[in-house]
Each structure stands twice: as structure tokens, then as C-alpha cells.
Scaffold this active site. Structure first.
Site: not given
Ligand code: NAD
Length: 253
Positions: A142, A155
Site C-alpha cells: 500500500s 493496517y
Molecule cells: P478487496 O477487498 O476487493 O480484495 C481483497 C481480497 O482479499 C478479497 O478477495 C478478500 O476475500 C481477500 N481476503 C481477505 N482476507 C482473506 C483471507 N483471510 N483469506 C483469503 N483471502 C482473503 O480489496 P482490493 O482493493 O482489491 O485489495 C487488494 C489488495 O490491495 C489488498 O492487499 C489491499 O490491502 C491492497 N490495497 C488496496 C487499496 C485500495 O484503495 N483498494 C489501496 C492500497 C492497497
């Protein structure tokens, strides 16, 4: 099943958002895919769609907070494709709160999923990557791994630790041809961002977030997926231990 001659990529958290976009990007690069996620229905739907377009793909349901999950994931990939070349640690959970608002249970849960699961799966995949003479791991961290965040202490700390895990493992395994890098997304339009908001309220929230970003918009899952795919490719063959912000310039000021 006869082992595939194709390279195999394991991608976690593929049932939504950035993970699903990474799956599509790596499918376009011609890899066979092992998709990992908690929700069978959404996981199988994506796998079926990619298969219809010609990708060799298997969905493996797993909760990555289960300590037995990593071995089962690697076993499933080897059983399906006979090899592993790429691991994308994308699954993650968001939490809000300053230190005094963060219970031990929330702290432990966030560390376990965002950091512990990345560590455990990265450790488990090393023998399979070594067997291919090398490979690539990309951790989705992130931009809060790079700068301080307000009101998201668990986080942001978990993601900063992922950045350090990336740099440490990169140094330990560079001589084996195993490259380990991290992508650091800024605000990205997925179910994680503005969670709970729909329709106009969501569009307004995303516009507000975008107004604070130098490029004037939040990211798309595809913005993150393209850079992730690049880091797995031969074009990045001299890159390891890098933390790449993909945030429209948010951490540049
Ligand atoms: P999202 O919530 O759509 O995806 C997160 C995924 O992780 C989901 O499919 C969820 O089911 C899975 N997950 C969570 N806990 C789990 C577990 N215990 N076992 C298996 N799967 C699990 O959100 P996203 O934005 O697509 O997130 C993807 C990555 O990007 C994450 O690591 C998030 O921290 C990072 N991220 C997102 C943003 C944003 O603004 N969306 C910003 C910075 C970083």
C-alpha cells in the site's frame, strides 16, 4: 492431470478488486493460473470466464489465516500444473482506527492476514520456485507502507512490514533467481475503498479522494494489475526488493 508446460502463477484474493484484475492481466501474458480466494462462487465464476477465453485455470478455496492453507495452495498448484513460477500475495483486509481504537483482536487479525499470510505463503513457495531455477513474488502492499497514515494504524503498520519483508526476502533469495518486489497502490476503486457506499454516494466519495491525488483520480484495479504483471515479466529481470508506488503521485509530494 498431466502437468502443464506453461508457467504457473498463484494469485491470492482473486474474488474481487485488484486480485481479479491481476488474474486477467497474467492470463493475458499466457500463464496458467491458480486462483486463491475465500468465496467459492465468485472464484469459480472468474475461473470459468478465464477458461472460456483459453486460460488454464484452477480455483482453490482457502482462508489464508488458516496455517495449513499455504501447503495446500502449493500442493494444488503442483497437482494442477506441475510447477510454480509466480506468486502474487494480494489478499488483504482494511481496518480503521487510531491506537486507542484498535483492540488486540483487530490488531492480531490484521497482522495475521496482511503480514502473516504473506510471510507463510512466500516461505512455502520457495522450494517450488527454486525447482524452476527462479521465479517472481509480488506483494501488494500500500502507499501507506511508504508514508504515515491517519486513523489506520494496524493496517498501515502491517503494510509497512510487508514492505520490509519484501526487501529482506529479496536479499536472501536474489542469488537463487527469485525476485521479490512490492506494488504500493494508492486509493483504488475496489470494494475495499469507500466500503458500504453505493451509487451516487460512492461516486462522490471517489471524486473527493481523487481530488487529493496529483493525477486527479483514484486508481483502477487495472492500473495496479499492469504494474504487477510487469514485475513478473522478463522486462523486470534486474528488479528485486523494489517498492513501487502506483498512486497517481499521492506519495510524491
Ligand atoms: P478487496 O477487498 O476487493 O480484495 C481483497 C481480497 O482479499 C478479497 O478477495 C478478500 O476475500 C481477500 N481476503 C481477505 N482476507 C482473506 C483471507 N483471510 N483469506 C483469503 N483471502 C482473503 O480489496 P482490493 O482493493 O482489491 O485489495 C487488494 C489488495 O490491495 C489488498 O492487499 C489491499 O490491502 C491492497 N490495497 C488496496 C487499496 C485500495 O484503495 N483498494 C489501496 C492500497 C492497497
Amino acid at each position: 492431470m498431466t502437468p502443464s508446460a506453461k508457467t504457473c502463477a498463484i494469485i491470492t484474493g482473486t474474488t474481487s478488486g485488484i486480485g481479479a484484475a491481476i488474474a486477467r492481466a497474467l492470463a493475458a501474458q499466457g500463464h496458467a493460473l491458480l486462483l486463491v480466494g475465500r468465496r467459492e462462487d465468485a472464484g469459480r465464476e472468474l475461473a470459468d470466464a478465464l477458461r472460456a477465453e483459453g486460460t488454464e485455470v484452477v480455483f482453490h478455496a482457502a482462508d489464508l489465516s488458516d496455517s495449513a492453507a499455504p501447503e495446500a495452495v502449493i500442493k494444488a498448484a503442483i497437482a494442477a500444473f506441475g510447477r510454480v513460477d509466480i506468486l502474487i500475495n494480494n489478499a488483504g483486509l482494511l481496518s480503521h482506527g487510531r491506537a486507542e481504537d484498535t483492540t488486540d483482536a483487530v490488531w492480531n487479525r490484521i497482522m495475521d492476514v496482511n503480514l502473516g499470510a504473506v510471510f507463510r505463503l512466500s516461505r512455502a513457495v520457495l522450494p517450488a520456485l527454486r525447482a524452476q531455477g527462479g521465479g517472481a513474488i509480488v506483494n501488494i502492499a500500500s502507499d501507506w507502507a511508504l508514508v504515515g497514515a491517519k486513523g489506520a494504524v494496524a493496517y498501515a503498520v502491517s503494510k509497512a512490514a510487508v514492505a520490509q519483508l519484501t526487501r529482506c526476502m529479496a536479499q536472501d533469495h536474489a542469488h537463487e533467481g527469485i525476485r521479490i518486489n512490492a506494488v504500493c497502490p494508492g486509493d483504488t476503486d475496489t470494494p475495499m475503498l469507500a466500503a458500504g457506499l453505493t451509487g451516487r454516494a460512492r461516486a462522490e466519495a471517489l471524486a473527493r479522494y481523487g481530488a487529493n491525488i496529483p493525477m486527479g483520480r483514484v486508481g483502477t484495479p487495472e492500473d495496479i494489475a499492469r504494474v504487477t504483471a510487469f514485475l513478473t515479466s522478463d522486462a523486470a529481470e534486474y528488479m528485486t526488493g523494489a517498492l513501487i508506488p502506483v498512486d497517481g503521485g499521492a506519495t510524491a509530494d
